[in-house]
Write an enzyme that holds these catalytic residues in place. Sequence first.
Site, mmCIF file in Angstrom:
data_model
loop_
_atom_site.group_PDB
_atom_site.id
_atom_site.type_symbol
_atom_site.label_atom_id
_atom_site.label_comp_id
_atom_site.label_asym_id
_atom_site.label_seq_id
_atom_site.Cartn_x
_atom_site.Cartn_y
_atom_site.Cartn_z
ATOM 1 N N HIS A 153 37.751 47.237 29.106
ATOM 2 C CA HIS A 153 38.832 46.985 28.144
ATOM 3 C C HIS A 153 38.296 46.320 26.878
ATOM 4 O O HIS A 153 39.049 45.729 26.121
ATOM 5 C CB HIS A 153 39.933 46.110 28.769
ATOM 6 C CG HIS A 153 40.350 46.581 30.129
ATOM 7 N ND1 HIS A 153 39.796 46.068 31.289
ATOM 8 C CD2 HIS A 153 41.213 47.550 30.508
ATOM 9 C CE1 HIS A 153 40.325 46.703 32.333
ATOM 10 N NE2 HIS A 153 41.183 47.597 31.885
ATOM 11 N N GLY A 154 36.982 46.328 26.698
ATOM 12 C CA GLY A 154 36.406 45.853 25.448
ATOM 13 C C GLY A 154 36.277 44.357 25.287
ATOM 14 O O GLY A 154 36.670 43.806 24.259
#
Length: 188
Positions: A153-154
């Site tokens: 999810h970065g």
Amino acid sequence: MATEVQGTEAVMDEGEGVRRRDFINIAAVSFAGVGGLAVLYPLVTQMSPSADVLAQATTEVDLSAIQPGQAIKTVFRSQPLFVRQLTEKEIAEADAVDASSLRDPQTLEERTIEGKKQWLVTMGVCTHLGCVPLGAGEGENKGEYGGYFCPCHGSHYDTAARIRKGPAPKNLVVPEYQFTSDTAILVG
Ligand code: FES
């Protein structure tokens, strides 16, 4: 007549009794089978390491082959562990940050052993939802802050593995460990 009827009932009772006994015998055999399994199961589980034993397990890591700027991935208590030797530049980058401005405020000193600031030992488990971040392997994406990057999810972690951007709420966890020599640590 009444006697005959009673006699017939008596015969029928006996016949049903036999059938009932057969059923009881079959049931007893079935229960014996289940009982055998029930006895076997604790024996098998006793042979596996218990949760207590696993929780106390330690991992020794040889640092001698890890050059400045390199990291290794290993395993500690069945989870990924990252061991990294920071370069002077990476240490300076971590120290240049005002820790109080961070989401999970910690200095590099607080995350390393005194006098061994170049050795960054963390779990390789993103504190968002538990993916394994990139950055420990050769050529992997280290994210915008040069540490680790979680592609799920970065989340971006800096050179002290502190969360700097993305959804992860906490820095990568530093486990308990100690140096057993200049080139080895014992984790756990
Ligand atoms: S699990 Fe790493 S960002 Fe979501």
